[in-house]
Design an enzyme around this catalytic site. Structure first.
Site, PDB file in Angstrom:
ATOM      1  CD  GLU A  90      46.109  40.966  44.860  1.00 40.63           C
ATOM      2  OE1 GLU A  90      46.523  41.336  43.756  1.00 40.63           O
ATOM      3  OE2 GLU A  90      45.130  40.227  44.995  1.00 40.63           O
ATOM      4  CB  CYS A 103      39.572  44.488  52.188  1.00 39.52           C
ATOM      5  SG  CYS A 103      39.548  42.696  52.270  1.00 39.52           S
ATOM      6  CB  CYS A 110      44.908  30.954  53.315  1.00 37.77           C
ATOM      7  SG  CYS A 110      43.855  30.424  54.703  1.00 37.77           S
ATOM      8  CB  CYS A 114      37.885  27.587  51.635  1.00 36.54           C
ATOM      9  SG  CYS A 114      37.995  27.821  53.422  1.00 36.54           S
ATOM     10  N   GLY A 163      44.408  35.260  53.613  1.00 40.59           N
ATOM     11  CA  GLY A 163      44.809  34.624  54.860  1.00 40.59           C
ATOM     12  C   GLY A 163      43.729  34.536  55.905  1.00 40.59           C
ATOM     13  CB  SER A 195      36.484  37.861  57.856  1.00 37.47           C
ATOM     14  OG  SER A 195      35.865  36.798  57.157  1.00 37.47           O
ATOM     15  CB  SER A 217      33.790  32.262  56.177  1.00 35.82           C
ATOM     16  OG  SER A 217      34.356  33.536  55.963  1.00 35.82           O
ATOM     17  CG  LEU A 218      27.361  29.403  58.280  1.00 37.28           C
ATOM     18  CD1 LEU A 218      28.084  28.784  59.452  1.00 37.28           C
ATOM     19  CD2 LEU A 218      26.088  30.107  58.762  1.00 37.28           C
ATOM     20  CG  HIS A 219      31.234  29.926  52.967  1.00 42.48           C
ATOM     21  ND1 HIS A 219      30.775  31.182  52.625  1.00 42.48           N
ATOM     22  CD2 HIS A 219      32.530  30.107  53.325  1.00 42.48           C
ATOM     23  CE1 HIS A 219      31.745  32.070  52.775  1.00 42.48           C
ATOM     24  NE2 HIS A 219      32.805  31.445  53.196  1.00 42.48           N
ATOM     25  CG  ASN A 294      33.624  37.658  43.279  1.00 39.97           C
ATOM     26  OD1 ASN A 294      32.838  38.153  42.479  1.00 39.97           O
ATOM     27  ND2 ASN A 294      33.697  38.057  44.534  1.00 39.97           N
TER      28      ASN A 294
HETATM   29  N1  SAH Z   1      40.130  33.638  56.006  1.00 44.49           N
HETATM   30  C1  SAH Z   1      39.068  34.486  56.376  1.00 44.49           C
HETATM   31  C2  SAH Z   1      39.143  35.863  55.768  1.00 44.49           C
HETATM   32  C3  SAH Z   1      39.574  35.968  54.331  1.00 44.49           C
HETATM   33  S1  SAH Z   1      38.443  35.369  53.124  1.00 44.49           S
HETATM   34  C4  SAH Z   1      37.728  33.835  56.084  1.00 44.49           C
HETATM   35  O1  SAH Z   1      37.714  32.821  55.409  1.00 44.49           O
HETATM   36  O2  SAH Z   1      36.731  34.341  56.571  1.00 44.49           O
HETATM   37  C5  SAH Z   1      37.207  36.654  53.059  1.00 44.49           C
HETATM   38  C6  SAH Z   1      35.846  36.197  52.562  1.00 44.49           C
HETATM   39  O3  SAH Z   1      35.851  35.955  51.146  1.00 44.49           O
HETATM   40  C7  SAH Z   1      35.395  34.886  53.207  1.00 44.49           C
HETATM   41  O4  SAH Z   1      34.050  34.954  53.601  1.00 44.49           O
HETATM   42  C8  SAH Z   1      35.573  33.927  52.092  1.00 44.49           C
HETATM   43  O5  SAH Z   1      34.806  32.794  52.288  1.00 44.49           O
HETATM   44  C9  SAH Z   1      35.170  34.743  50.896  1.00 44.49           C
HETATM   45  N2  SAH Z   1      35.584  34.163  49.621  1.00 44.49           N
HETATM   46  C10 SAH Z   1      36.658  33.373  49.394  1.00 44.49           C
HETATM   47  N3  SAH Z   1      36.723  33.030  48.091  1.00 44.49           N
HETATM   48  C11 SAH Z   1      35.650  33.600  47.473  1.00 44.49           C
HETATM   49  C12 SAH Z   1      35.190  33.646  46.125  1.00 44.49           C
HETATM   50  N4  SAH Z   1      35.836  33.016  45.153  1.00 44.49           N
HETATM   51  N5  SAH Z   1      34.073  34.346  45.845  1.00 44.49           N
HETATM   52  C13 SAH Z   1      33.440  35.014  46.840  1.00 44.49           C
HETATM   53  N6  SAH Z   1      33.838  35.029  48.120  1.00 44.49           N
HETATM   54  C14 SAH Z   1      34.929  34.322  48.445  1.00 44.49           C
HETATM   55 FE1  SF4 Z   2      41.752  30.810  53.840  1.00 45.56          FE
HETATM   56 FE2  SF4 Z   2      39.549  32.317  54.134  1.00 45.56          FE
HETATM   57 FE3  SF4 Z   2      40.363  31.505  51.691  1.00 45.56          FE
HETATM   58 FE4  SF4 Z   2      39.365  29.723  53.428  1.00 45.56          FE
HETATM   59  S1  SF4 Z   2      38.277  31.479  52.497  1.00 45.56           S
HETATM   60  S2  SF4 Z   2      41.203  29.447  52.160  1.00 45.56           S
HETATM   61  S3  SF4 Z   2      40.138  30.498  55.364  1.00 45.56           S
HETATM   62  S4  SF4 Z   2      41.462  32.889  53.056  1.00 45.56           S
END
Ligand code: SAH
Ligand code: SF4
Length: 364
Positions: A90, A103, A110, A114, A163, A195, A217-219, A294
């Site tokens: 997408e 985007c 991937c 995560c 990805g 990212s 992506s810290l989280h 989300n």
């Molecule tokens: N793999 C890379 C880029 C793709 S994810 C990364 O992880 O940075 C893009 C962003 O969306 C990341 O910050 C990811 O943590 C966030 N993301 C993933 N799942 C999500 C969700 N369910 N709700 C909100 N953000 C999310």
């Molecule tokens: Fe992959 Fe980014 Fe999703 Fe983590 S947040 S599974 S690195 S796409």
């Protein structure tokens, strides 16, 4: 047959040289393909007929096909792009008053898994090719009517779709180079963002080979929690990640790192977490982008309440860190962050294993 969409500016020049053609011919063709959105060599009217005939025999311009195009109530537009063999990814266009952000996805699925990510839950099939990555920009431009002339509907690109871009480094970099190339999309380095979930050694390669804006992506504010949410942290823990961010800034086009932080109710969103974050990032010039979680089918987390997100943002801002909260865009068409699913034929057997476990659990 060489797909010319697979080649960045330098590779196209080398390919032309191998055919006995001059570099300026490569530049002309690059402009036709990317600036004018032309795939048919016969339409490249200022190219000599003999060269056009030669190109027709040896090359094609073959973008991946758009299989669906959905428009959200808020103007967000989501394209489903077929990448063959039952896989689709997408691409999302997000129009705002002062910019248009595309985007882009870099992998079918991937492998990093995560805990809160829909793409991750689908497993992994393969890396996208350069043609499939830059082809998303090519197709979006066409669909948005931004070809012919210099309308810049897409002013920003973020590699933030499906990805992990740094796990598909070579192809992502070739696509980035095309985004930056004045004969292709001509975007400034500050308006192109990668990212990453934190592949430390590859962050160093990106800094050397193609420095663009970086979002990390810290989280989570500590290794214990991040090990759970972002499993790659077990390999590259926070101290190493922060050091890599500092090194990146030595050559980055922007003087800050954007930290993305998904707000998960009761998991990583307390005042204490915010204060712990402040200590963690003390030595990294940064901005924060809070992303309300989300949900997607089967996800175990809940979105933090709006009041909690505000309070969390306040703590960061009072310490002088610019903090924005990402508006949820396009969630009526499942185009919000983390909801991108496309269609992935998992090769890691991860989804297969999960289905079996689920079935066992629900057995009477
Ligand atoms: N793999 C890379 C880029 C793709 S994810 C990364 O992880 O940075 C893009 C962003 O969306 C990341 O910050 C990811 O943590 C966030 N993301 C993933 N799942 C999500 C969700 N369910 N709700 C909100 N953000 C999310
Ligand atoms: Fe992959 Fe980014 Fe999703 Fe983590 S947040 S599974 S690195 S796409």
């Amino acid at each position: 047959m060489q797909n010319l969409l697979d080649l960045d500016g330098d590779s196209l020049t080398s390919w032309f040289a191998a055919q006995g053609e001059k570099p300026f011919r490569a530049r002309q063709v690059l402009r036709w393909i990317h600036r004018s959105g032309v795939a048919d060599f016969d339409a490249m009217t200022d190219i000599a007929k003999s060269l056009r005939e030669k190109l027709k025999v040896k090359a094609v311009v073959r973008p991946p096909t758009v299989v669906s195009d959905k428009l959200s109530d808020d103007g967000t537009r989501k394209f489903l792009i077929d990448v063959g063999n039952g896989n689709a990814v997408e691409t999302v266009f997000i129009p705002e008053e002062d910019r248009g952000t595309l985007c882009v996805s870099t992998q079918a699925g991937c492998a990093l898994d995560c805990a809160f990510c829909s793409t991750g839950k689908q497993g992994f099939n393969r890396n996208l090719t350069v043609a499939e990555i830059i082809g998303q920009v090519w197709q979006a431009n066409k669909a948005l009517g931004a070809v012919h002339g210099d309308e810049r509907l897409i002013s920003n690109v973020v590699l933030m779709g499906m990805g992990e871009p740094l796990a598909n480094f070579e192809n992502s970099v070739a696509a980035l180079k095309l985004m930056l190339d004045d004969n292709a999309y001509g975007l400034s380095r500050r308006r192109v963002t990668v990212s990453t979930s934190g592949l430390v050694p590859v962050m160093d390669r990106l800094r050397e080979e193609c420095p663009v804006a970086l979002a990390v992506s810290l989280h989570a504010p500590n290794d214990r929690l991040r090990d759970e949410l972002v499993p790659i942290n077990q390999k590259y823990p926070l101290a190493e990640l922060m050091a890599a961010c500092r090194r990146y800034l030595e050559k980055a086009p922007r003087d800050f790192i954007t930290f993305e932080y998904v707000m998960l109710d009761g998991i990583n969103d307390s005042d204490a977490h915010a204060r712990e974050l402040l200590a963690l990032v003390r030595t990294v010039p940064c901005k924060f982008n809070l992303i309300p979680f989300n949900p997607f089918p089967g996800s175990p987390f809940k979105r933090s309440p709006a009041e909690r997100v505000r309070r969390f943002a306040d703590i960061l801002m009072q310490a002088g860190i610019v903090t924005t909260t990402r508006k949820t865009r396009g969630d009526d068409i499942d185009a919000a962050c983390g909801q991108l699913a496309g269609q992935v034929l998992d090769r890691t057997r991860r989804t297969a294993a999960k289905t079996i476990i689920l079935k066992e659990e629900t057995r009477p």
